[in-house]
Design a protein around this motif. Structure first.
Motif, PDB file in Angstrom:
ATOM      1  N   GLY A 104      -8.685 -16.464 -30.647  1.00 59.41           N
ATOM      2  CA  GLY A 104      -9.096 -17.901 -30.707  1.00 59.41           C
ATOM      3  C   GLY A 104      -8.608 -18.549 -32.030  1.00 59.41           C
ATOM      4  N   PHE A 105      -8.652 -17.863 -32.922  1.00 59.28           N
ATOM      5  CA  PHE A 105      -7.889 -18.544 -34.319  1.00 59.28           C
ATOM      6  C   PHE A 105      -6.630 -18.701 -34.108  1.00 59.28           C
ATOM      7  CE2 PHE A 105      -6.151 -18.121 -38.423  1.00 59.28           C
ATOM      8  CZ  PHE A 105      -7.067 -19.084 -39.078  1.00 59.28           C
ATOM      9  N   LEU A 112      -5.105 -27.031 -31.918  1.00 56.47           N
ATOM     10  CA  LEU A 112      -6.145 -27.904 -31.847  1.00 56.47           C
ATOM     11  C   LEU A 112      -5.781 -29.082 -32.942  1.00 56.47           C
ATOM     12  CD1 LEU A 112      -9.377 -25.641 -32.765  1.00 56.47           C
ATOM     13  CD2 LEU A 112      -8.887 -26.773 -30.911  1.00 56.47           C
ATOM     14  N   LYS A 113      -4.658 -29.168 -33.170  1.00 56.67           N
ATOM     15  CA  LYS A 113      -4.113 -30.587 -33.782  1.00 56.67           C
ATOM     16  C   LYS A 113      -3.766 -31.629 -32.590  1.00 56.67           C
ATOM     17  CE  LYS A 113      -2.160 -28.136 -37.614  1.00 56.67           C
ATOM     18  NZ  LYS A 113      -0.982 -27.834 -38.704  1.00 56.67           N
ATOM     19  N   VAL A 122      -2.284 -26.982 -22.888  1.00 58.51           N
ATOM     20  CA  VAL A 122      -1.910 -25.873 -23.841  1.00 58.51           C
ATOM     21  C   VAL A 122      -2.779 -24.706 -23.674  1.00 58.51           C
ATOM     22  CG1 VAL A 122      -1.665 -25.210 -26.226  1.00 58.51           C
ATOM     23  CG2 VAL A 122      -0.691 -27.564 -25.680  1.00 58.51           C
ATOM     24  N   THR A 123      -4.059 -24.937 -23.550  1.00 57.36           N
ATOM     25  CA  THR A 123      -4.897 -23.759 -23.424  1.00 57.36           C
ATOM     26  C   THR A 123      -4.859 -23.452 -21.886  1.00 57.36           C
ATOM     27  OG1 THR A 123      -6.624 -25.484 -22.628  1.00 57.36           O
ATOM     28  CG2 THR A 123      -6.627 -24.659 -24.908  1.00 57.36           C
ATOM     29  N   LYS A 208     -13.345 -28.436 -35.930  1.00 60.78           N
ATOM     30  CA  LYS A 208     -12.697 -27.875 -34.527  1.00 60.78           C
ATOM     31  C   LYS A 208     -12.383 -26.592 -34.509  1.00 60.78           C
ATOM     32  CE  LYS A 208     -10.742 -32.367 -33.072  1.00 60.78           C
ATOM     33  NZ  LYS A 208      -9.353 -32.765 -32.728  1.00 60.78           N
ATOM     34  N   MET A 209     -11.863 -25.899 -35.600  1.00 54.78           N
ATOM     35  CA  MET A 209     -11.411 -24.404 -35.497  1.00 54.78           C
ATOM     36  C   MET A 209     -12.727 -23.428 -35.520  1.00 54.78           C
ATOM     37  SD  MET A 209      -9.316 -22.097 -35.527  1.00 54.78           S
ATOM     38  CE  MET A 209      -7.728 -23.061 -36.105  1.00 54.78           C
ATOM     39  N   ILE A 210     -13.867 -23.935 -36.243  1.00 53.11           N
ATOM     40  CA  ILE A 210     -15.052 -23.254 -36.255  1.00 53.11           C
ATOM     41  C   ILE A 210     -15.719 -23.155 -34.795  1.00 53.11           C
ATOM     42  CG2 ILE A 210     -17.481 -23.209 -37.020  1.00 53.11           C
ATOM     43  CD1 ILE A 210     -16.394 -24.427 -39.557  1.00 53.11           C
TER      44      ILE A 210
END
Length: 339
Positions: A104-105, A112-113, A122-123, A208-210
């Protein structure tokens, strides 16, 4: 203060224990069948996946269509760690979830940009890449035929029910407390207005990343428990259609509502099993339900609110007023038609 503690902790805690213990006792006494236990176990797994999607879509405010890919990573990682590396199953499940969080990271760092439809595309592509890769590395994953997973607990529904429901309760408690923390409030601020959050010193990309990594971790747990419950996994579990199924739970329950997502996952899964006699026609239920929800309650069953056991009397009064309101409308329409 004691009353506040009672409402905030004791009532939900006792309710959670009852939901875990009472059905387990009923299964043990053969009052409820093992078939029902298996369905409830599947409901708990799908509820985990719904929570995973809700963290991204409802709480973080992003649109992800690749959560089924993370689920497949967690499932296959559990098989490889337990059967090939001979790691004990509980530890294998945790490591598989951590591996999924790492993926996920790695996926979230460049994606996430992006925002909105671009992130969704993209996902979606990520999920399809995972499915194709799992299909083609036959020596490890078994190819399109899938891979079986043999463990003693796969055949015992009661211990699975206790474990899965307990883990689901822990995840719900974690998410609820996380939302109330400073990190959770920052994520909600990013969801509501990225420009304002950035102007107040909140790192939009970081939060967002968290949220994305936590959602991936929970999806990895869901995948690990899925293969543990079913005893089999195919690359099709990473397909776009599966990701849409999990998104439907969130849309129906309410974007941002933790208990709403869980409630929708249980209701739709049990409804699908209950209507199995309709065969493939039962798959029409999802779109029909969504159409009605979008027309009459576009915010979902609970919206952004949470179900609270301490407010059950209030919910009863709302339902009564709702029924009275529509009964009055019916009476007025009948009298006007008679005139």
């Amino acid at each position: 203060m004691n009353k506040k503690i009672f409402k905030s902790y004791l009532v939900p805690g006792v309710t959670a224990i009852v939901l875990v213990v009472v059905p387990a006792v009923l299964f043990k006494l053969n009052i409820l069948s093992m078939y029902v236990a298996g369905i409830l176990n599947l409901c708990a797994i799908y509820a985990m996946m719904a929570l995973s999607v809700n963290i991204i879509c409802g709480i973080t405010g992003q649109l992800s269509l690749g959560q089924a890919g993370f689920m497949a990573i967690g499932a296959y990682s559990t098989i490889l760690l337990n059967q090939m590396a001979h790691i004990p199953l509980p530890l294998a499940v945790i490591i598989a979830a951590l591996i999924t969080a790492v993926f996920g990271f790695l996926i979230g760092f460049p994606t996430l940009k992006l925002e909105g439809d671009y992130l969704a595309i993209v996902t979606l592509g990520f999920g399809e890449i995972i499915r194709v890769v799992l299909t083609n590395i036959k020596n490890i994953t078994g190819g399109p035929n899938g891979k079986s997973f043999n463990t003693l607990l796969t055949f015992y529904e009661i211990p699975k029910y206790v474990i899965l429901t307990s883990v689901l309760v822990i995840i719900i408690i974690f998410i609820q407390n996380f939302i109330r923390s400073s990190y959770g409030r920052a994520i909600l601020a990013v969801r509501d207005d990225e420009v304002a959050a950035n102007a107040n010193g909140i790192s939009v990309f970081r939060y967002k990343m968290i949220g994305f990594v936590i959602a991936s971790f929970i999806a990895g747990l869901g995948g690990a428990f899925y293969v543990w419950h079913i005893g089999f996994i195919k690359p099709e579990q990473a397909s776009f259609a599966k990701s849409i199924d999990y998104l439907i739970f969130v849309v129906l329950g309410g974007m941002g509502s933790v208990t709403g997502s869980v409630l929708a996952a249980y209701v739709l899964t049990m409804l699908q099993e209950g209507l199995r006699f309709l065969k493939d026609f039962r798959l029409l239920i999802y779109p029909v339900i969504l159409i009605f929800v979008m027309i009459f309650r576009p915010q979902g069953l609970l919206g952004t609110n949470e179900f609270k056991f301490t407010k059950i009397p209030e919910y009863k009064e709302r339902i009564k007023s709702f029924v009275k309101k529509f009964s009055k409308k019916d009476k007025t329409e009948k009298t006007e038609a008679e005139k």
